[in-house]
Design an enzyme around this catalytic site. Structure first.
Site, PDB file in Angstrom:
ATOM      1  CE1 TYR A  24      33.511   4.159  18.024  1.00 12.40           C
ATOM      2  CE2 TYR A  24      35.415   4.913  16.771  1.00 12.40           C
ATOM      3  CZ  TYR A  24      34.156   5.135  17.283  1.00 12.40           C
ATOM      4  OH  TYR A  24      33.521   6.331  17.031  1.00 12.40           O
ATOM      5  CD1 TRP A  28      31.284  -0.781  14.766  1.00 13.25           C
ATOM      6  CD2 TRP A  28      33.033  -1.327  16.046  1.00 13.25           C
ATOM      7  NE1 TRP A  28      31.024  -0.350  16.055  1.00 13.25           N
ATOM      8  CE2 TRP A  28      32.070  -0.678  16.859  1.00 13.25           C
ATOM      9  CE3 TRP A  28      34.194  -1.770  16.653  1.00 13.25           C
ATOM     10  CZ2 TRP A  28      32.253  -0.451  18.213  1.00 13.25           C
ATOM     11  CZ3 TRP A  28      34.389  -1.549  18.010  1.00 13.25           C
ATOM     12  CH2 TRP A  28      33.426  -0.906  18.768  1.00 13.25           C
ATOM     13  CG  LEU A  29      29.315  -5.674   8.986  1.00 15.42           C
ATOM     14  CD1 LEU A  29      29.985  -7.003   8.698  1.00 15.42           C
ATOM     15  CD2 LEU A  29      27.802  -5.844   9.053  1.00 15.42           C
ATOM     16  CE1 TYR A  76      32.061   1.582  21.392  1.00 17.31           C
ATOM     17  CE2 TYR A  76      30.874  -0.450  21.859  1.00 17.31           C
ATOM     18  CZ  TYR A  76      30.991   0.736  21.160  1.00 17.31           C
ATOM     19  OH  TYR A  76      30.049   1.060  20.231  1.00 17.31           O
ATOM     20  CD  GLN A  96      28.664  -0.691  11.406  1.00 15.33           C
ATOM     21  OE1 GLN A  96      29.553  -1.465  11.051  1.00 15.33           O
ATOM     22  NE2 GLN A  96      28.907   0.397  12.119  1.00 15.33           N
ATOM     23  CG  ASP A 158      26.767   6.175  15.472  1.00  9.61           C
ATOM     24  OD1 ASP A 158      26.902   5.674  14.335  1.00  9.61           O
ATOM     25  OD2 ASP A 158      27.452   5.834  16.440  1.00  9.61           O
ATOM     26  CE1 TYR A 342      31.403   9.427  15.846  1.00  5.94           C
ATOM     27  CE2 TYR A 342      29.090   9.111  16.311  1.00  5.94           C
ATOM     28  CZ  TYR A 342      30.349   8.608  16.208  1.00  5.94           C
ATOM     29  OH  TYR A 342      30.555   7.273  16.455  1.00  5.94           O
ATOM     30  CD1 TRP A 343      28.314   9.477  12.619  1.00  5.90           C
ATOM     31  CD2 TRP A 343      28.702   9.618  10.419  1.00  5.90           C
ATOM     32  NE1 TRP A 343      29.163   8.444  12.264  1.00  5.90           N
ATOM     33  CE2 TRP A 343      29.408   8.499  10.915  1.00  5.90           C
ATOM     34  CE3 TRP A 343      28.798   9.912   9.052  1.00  5.90           C
ATOM     35  CZ2 TRP A 343      30.192   7.672  10.111  1.00  5.90           C
ATOM     36  CZ3 TRP A 343      29.577   9.092   8.246  1.00  5.90           C
ATOM     37  CH2 TRP A 343      30.263   7.985   8.780  1.00  5.90           C
ATOM     38  CD  GLU A 386      35.655   8.336  15.061  1.00  5.77           C
ATOM     39  OE1 GLU A 386      36.111   8.963  16.045  1.00  5.77           O
ATOM     40  OE2 GLU A 386      34.648   7.597  15.140  1.00  5.77           O
TER      41      GLU A 386
HETATM   42  C1  GLC Z   1      31.008   4.758  15.060  1.00  8.93           C
HETATM   43  C2  GLC Z   1      30.587   5.090  13.631  1.00  8.93           C
HETATM   44  C3  GLC Z   1      30.396   3.803  12.851  1.00  8.93           C
HETATM   45  C4  GLC Z   1      31.654   2.964  12.928  1.00  8.93           C
HETATM   46  C5  GLC Z   1      32.095   2.735  14.385  1.00  8.93           C
HETATM   47  C6  GLC Z   1      33.455   2.081  14.515  1.00  8.93           C
HETATM   48  O1  GLC Z   1      30.007   4.125  15.747  1.00  8.93           O
HETATM   49  O2  GLC Z   1      29.436   5.862  13.625  1.00  8.93           O
HETATM   50  O3  GLC Z   1      30.074   4.081  11.516  1.00  8.93           O
HETATM   51  O4  GLC Z   1      31.471   1.751  12.302  1.00  8.93           O
HETATM   52  O5  GLC Z   1      32.162   3.952  15.060  1.00  8.93           O
HETATM   53  O6  GLC Z   1      34.416   2.809  13.815  1.00  8.93           O
END
Ligand code: GLC
Length: 415
Positions: A24, A28-29, A76, A96, A158, A342-343, A386
């Site tokens: 990433y 990110w927010l 990315y 977000q 996600d 992941y989630w 992560e």
């Molecule tokens: C993934 C996660 C999200 C997070 C991003 C950057 O997309 O699902 O929650 O903000 O990665 O870490």
């Protein structure tokens, strides 16, 4: 194993921090909010810089985009061209969960004796006010007041199983070929599937085709859910906005009205029969199971009753014995539970921190301590990963992950 401070320094890009250098490479927010807490333990001014940077992406209507592309990177997907929002700095076209306000309040309270701190918070006030206004107008479902999320990425979780049903109904049609980059850095079994990615891209294309017009999206976005995580985080953020207004000695009226509204609408997501909060599909009106880590974020919201908090504690204790560690991101008794994807099962430190804070605030110190203990053990055993397999404790996803490191310092006081 890189230390928590080492990870923040490794991912530092001057005035913003990437969640992961390999996976990433932008800002990110909600990551920025958690990461700012980490910086506050090292260099408070740097924490405020992190927040200023993410606010530079804010749209004129008040929306805070979920990614701010401060610099180019080929690592990315999707890149700014896919979103095509026509802004500088380039951003995504979705938001977000709004953790930012609560973090600003925490940082401001920690530094009330320093006039520079209040000045930094004051500078952010207009952006926060506009962001809350946006949620409560552009995103409020007219019948319930619940705020809508139009993309699984907006929920921050996600591939969470409750999104499976609504996502399967998204018309994917003919997509221009695209190349995922996430599965280069991380094993595909730990990431969303190709089918999910196709739907993610299709939603972006639809939002872009209507020029991100929120009125149109509220009526006919192909994916529209009232996410319990986002609504709980907003309820807490609204209450914190009132407190921040008091601290800054500005008018509290708007924030108070929003706080009353989000407090009431969160109750729409309570299911008395199962004693749990669940998201809702705004297109069909149906509850979206199974329960997930987000189902416990009403504890963080600070606006639920003590009997609701007790019911959530009961579920957490069951989940702990079934999963081995708290808080698995999906109900371990659900067929959708997957300890490494992941989630859909793994433990995430940001959710753990918010749940633990909520448990403490509702007087459940024992359980709060257990969430902290599990978190500490996972990080000690596997490093600043992560996410983590709740059963084996194995580290998953990206290594040297920003919010894990930030919360290891800020919350677990580890290095
Ligand atoms: C993934 C996660 C999200 C997070 C991003 C950057 O997309 O699902 O929650 O903000 O990665 O870490």
């Amino acid at each position: 194993m890189t230390s928590a401070e080492g990870v923040l320094r490794l991912n530092d890009r001057g005035d913003f921090t990437v969640p992961s250098a390999s996976l990433y490479p932008f800002q990110w927010l909600w990551d920025a909010a958690f990461i700012a807490l980490g910086w506050s333990t090292i260099d408070p001014a740097r924490a405020w810089d992190e927040l200023d940077s993410v606010v530079r992406g804010q749209w004129d209507d008040g929306m805070m985009p979920h990614v701010v592309y401060h610099h180019p990177s080929a690592l990315y997907f999707p890149d700014p061209d896919i979103w095509d929002v026509g802004r500088t700095p380039p951003t995504s076209g979705i938001t977000q969960p709004p953790v930012l306000t609560s973090v600003v309040l925490a940082l401001a309270r920690a530094g009330t004796s320093d006039p520079a701190t209040l000045e930094r918070a004051r500078r952010l006030w207009p952006a926060l006010l506009a962001c809350h206004h946006w949620f409560h107008t552009a995103r409020a479902d007219p019948s319930t007041g619940l705020v809508a999320s139009f993309h699984p990425w907006e929920t921050g979780m996600d591939n969470s199983p409750p999104w499976d049903g609504p996502l399967a109904r998204v018309p994917v049609g003919e997509l221009a070929p695209y190349e995922r980059k996430d599965t280069v850095a991380v094993a595909a079994e730990q990431r969303p599937t190709t089918k999910e990615y196709d739907a993610y891209v299709a939603i972006v294309m639809h939002m872009r085709s209507v020029a991100y017009d929120q009125r149109v999206l509220l009526e006919r976005a192909p994916f529209a859910v009232a996410d319990v995580g986002t609504n709980a985080i907003l309820a807490r953020a609204d209450a914190d906005l009132v407190e921040l207004a008091r601290l800054l000695d500005v008018d509290t009226a708007a924030a108070e009205a929003w706080a009353a509204s989000s407090r009431q609408s969160l109750q729409e997501l309570w299911d008395g029969a199962s004693g749990c909060f669940c998201s809702r599909d705004l297109r069909t009106g149906t509850a979206l199971g199974p329960a997930t880590g987000a189902s416990f974020l009403p504890l963080w919201s600070s606006v639920i009753s003590s009997s609701q908090a007790d019911a959530l504690c009961h579920h957490l204790a069951r989940w702990e014995s079934a999963a081995g560690a708290l808080v698995p991101s999906t109900d371990p008794f659900s067929p959708a539970y997957d300890t490494s994807r992941y989630w859909r099962g793994p433990v995430w430190l940001n959710v753990n921190w918010m749940v633990a804070e909520g448990l403490r605030a509702t007087g459940n110190d024992g359980l709060a301590g257990r969430v902290a203990d599990h978190s500490g053990r996972l990080v000690t055993h596997s490093g600043m990963r992560e996410y983590f397999d709740p059963a084996s404790g194995a580290g998953l996803g990206a290594a040297d992950f920003g919010w894990t490191a930030a919360l290891a310092r800020y919350w677990l006081e580890m290095d």
